[in-house]
Design a protein around this motif. Structure first.
Motif, mmCIF file in Angstrom:
data_model
loop_
_atom_site.group_PDB
_atom_site.id
_atom_site.type_symbol
_atom_site.label_atom_id
_atom_site.label_comp_id
_atom_site.label_asym_id
_atom_site.label_seq_id
_atom_site.Cartn_x
_atom_site.Cartn_y
_atom_site.Cartn_z
ATOM 1 N N ARG A 113 59.969 61.158 0.830
ATOM 2 C CA ARG A 113 59.066 62.093 0.178
ATOM 3 C C ARG A 113 57.946 61.326 -0.519
ATOM 4 N NH1 ARG A 113 63.695 61.426 -2.722
ATOM 5 N NH2 ARG A 113 63.528 60.980 -4.956
ATOM 6 N N THR A 114 56.814 61.995 -0.678
ATOM 7 C CA THR A 114 55.686 61.395 -1.377
ATOM 8 C C THR A 114 56.083 61.104 -2.825
ATOM 9 O OG1 THR A 114 54.148 62.594 0.028
ATOM 10 C CG2 THR A 114 53.283 61.713 -2.037
ATOM 11 N N VAL A 115 55.709 59.926 -3.307
ATOM 12 C CA VAL A 115 56.081 59.490 -4.654
ATOM 13 C C VAL A 115 54.944 59.812 -5.625
ATOM 14 C CG1 VAL A 115 56.707 57.528 -6.097
ATOM 15 C CG2 VAL A 115 57.524 57.646 -3.731
ATOM 16 N N LEU A 148 60.169 53.314 3.328
ATOM 17 C CA LEU A 148 60.915 54.574 3.406
ATOM 18 C C LEU A 148 62.044 54.615 2.384
ATOM 19 C CD1 LEU A 148 60.986 54.978 7.276
ATOM 20 C CD2 LEU A 148 59.926 56.573 5.677
ATOM 21 N N LYS A 149 62.741 53.493 2.207
ATOM 22 C CA LYS A 149 63.813 53.444 1.200
ATOM 23 C C LYS A 149 63.237 53.663 -0.194
ATOM 24 C CE LYS A 149 67.514 52.181 3.677
ATOM 25 N NZ LYS A 149 68.759 52.976 3.750
ATOM 26 N N GLY A 187 57.494 54.013 -6.839
ATOM 27 C CA GLY A 187 56.104 54.005 -6.400
ATOM 28 C C GLY A 187 55.451 52.647 -6.282
ATOM 29 N N ILE A 188 56.160 51.559 -6.657
ATOM 30 C CA ILE A 188 55.591 50.211 -6.577
ATOM 31 C C ILE A 188 56.599 49.296 -5.895
ATOM 32 C CG2 ILE A 188 54.695 48.232 -7.858
ATOM 33 C CD1 ILE A 188 53.900 50.144 -10.100
ATOM 34 N N LEU A 226 52.676 57.873 1.664
ATOM 35 C CA LEU A 226 53.718 58.253 0.721
ATOM 36 C C LEU A 226 53.347 57.907 -0.727
ATOM 37 C CD1 LEU A 226 56.800 57.142 2.855
ATOM 38 C CD2 LEU A 226 56.100 59.499 2.354
ATOM 39 N N ASN A 227 52.121 57.450 -0.956
ATOM 40 C CA ASN A 227 51.609 57.178 -2.301
ATOM 41 C C ASN A 227 52.369 56.041 -2.991
ATOM 42 O OD1 ASN A 227 49.742 57.677 -4.361
ATOM 43 N ND2 ASN A 227 51.161 59.012 -5.465
ATOM 44 N N ILE A 228 52.608 54.967 -2.236
ATOM 45 C CA ILE A 228 53.339 53.809 -2.746
ATOM 46 C C ILE A 228 52.402 52.610 -2.793
ATOM 47 C CG2 ILE A 228 55.173 52.141 -2.208
ATOM 48 C CD1 ILE A 228 56.779 54.491 -1.079
#
Length: 271
Positions: free
Chosen positions: A126-128, A214-215, A222-223, A241-243
Motif C-alpha cells: 500500500r502507498t505509505v 514492497l516489504k 516510508g524511508i 508507493l511514496n517511499i
C-alpha cells in the motif's frame, strides 16, 4: 513446542589456500535450515532460513502474504523442530489467500528462487503516508550502527541484516541468510509489539530490490536506507508507493533516488 531457536552459525574445519601454502584451520559458517509453514492444516510454503526469531518470521511471513492482518489473528503456533514444521492456527478461511500465492519453496538466495511475487503482493502493498524526515547525518549514523551490531555477519559474512529504526535510533535488528526472511522477522516483531510505523525507517545491508520496497510498503515504512545499489523496478515502485529510497550510504556520501522531500538538515544542499 511454542518457540524454537538454533545456532545462527556453526564451526567447520577447512583447508585455506594462501600465497604461503595450505593451512588446515576452522571458520564459522552461517546456518541454513528449511521451515515448512502449515496453516489451518494446509501447507503454505517452505522457507529456507536462519533458525533465529522463528516465531517472528512466521508471523511476518503470513502478514506479508496477506493471510493475517495482525499478530492476534494467529491463534496458535507450535513447532516440530525435528521435522522442521511450524503449525499455525489462524482466524478465518485461509484457502483463498493460499491459492493466490500457491504453495512455494522460498530459497535463501532470494530472487527468482522465490516465484514471482508481484501479483500476490498487489493485495497487501500500500502507498505509505508519513511526514517523517531524516538528515544525512542520521542516515550515516544508522547505517554505521547496523554495521557494528551485525554480529552474525561479522562472524560469518553469510547473512543479510535489516533494522527497524526511528531517525535518531536503531530499535530492532534481525539477521537471516534470506533478505526477505530478515524483513519478515522485522515485520513479525512490529506486529507482536504493536508498534506504529509512521516514524519508521528501514536500514538494510543489501541492495534495494523491488521486494525490499514492497516489504517496506507492507510494513508502512516510508524511508529505506542501504549501503548498496537499487534496481530500476525498485525505484519505480518506491516512486509509486511514496517511499524515500536512499542507497550507496558509505564513506560520507549517499544517493537519494526517490521522494527527496523527506531528507532535511544542514547538509542536504537545499533538497
Amino acid at each position: 513446542m511454542e518457540s524454537m531457536e538454533k545456532a545462527m552459525s556453526v564451526r567447520r574445519t577447512l583447508d585455506k589456500v594462501t600465497e604461503n601454502g595450505w593451512i588446515h584451520t576452522e571458520d564459522m559458517v552461517a546456518s541454513e535450515w528449511p521451515l515448512t509453514i502449515n496453516v489451518n492444516g494446509l501447507e503454505a510454503a517452505t522457507l529456507v532460513c536462519s533458525p533465529s526469531h522463528v516465531r517472528e518470521l512466521v508471523i511476518g511471513f503470513l502478514a506479508s502474504e496477506g493471510i493475517i492482518r495482525s499478530a492476534e489473528d494467529c491463534l496458535d503456533i507450535t513447532f516440530n523442530e525435528s521435522q522442521g514444521y511450524a503449525y499455525v492456527t489462524v482466524k478465518g478461511d485461509v484457502k483463498a489467500a493460499l491459492e493466490r500465492g500457491q504453495r512455494r519453496f522460498i530459497g535463501s538466495c532470494c530472487g527468482k528462487s522465490r516465484q514471482f511475487y508481484l501479483q500476490n503482493d498487489a493485495y497487501t502493498a500500500r502507498t505509505v503516508y508519513t511526514n517523517t524526515c531524516i538528515t544525512p547525518a542520521q542516515c550515516f549514523a544508522l547505517m554505521e550502527e547496523l554495521k557494528n551490531r551485525s554480529d552474525v555477519f561479522n562472524e560469518t559474512g553469510g547473512v543479510h541484516n535489516a533494522a527497524y529504526c526511528h531517525p535518531d535510533r536503531l530499535i530492532c535488528i534481525r539477521s537471516d541468510i534470506g533478505r526477505h526472511n530478515a524483513l519478515d522477522k522485522l515485520y513479525g516483531f512490529l506486529l507482536e509489539n504493536r508498534l506504529q510505523t509512521k516514524l519508521g525507517v528501514l536500514a538494510f545491508s543489501g541492495r534495494i530490490s523491488s521486494e525490499i520496497i514492497l516489504k517496506a510498503a507492507k510494513m508502512g515504512i516510508g524511508i529505506v536506507l542501504s549501503k548498496a545499489a537499487p534496481t530500476d523496478l525498485a525505484l519505480e515502485l518506491a516512486d509509486e508507493l511514496n517511499i524515500t529510497a536512499i542507497g550507496f550510504i558509505r564513506n560520507g556520501s549517499m544517493n537519494i533516488y526517490t521522494h527527496k522531500e523527506r531528507v532535511a538538515g544542514p547538509y542536504a544542499n537545499g533538497l
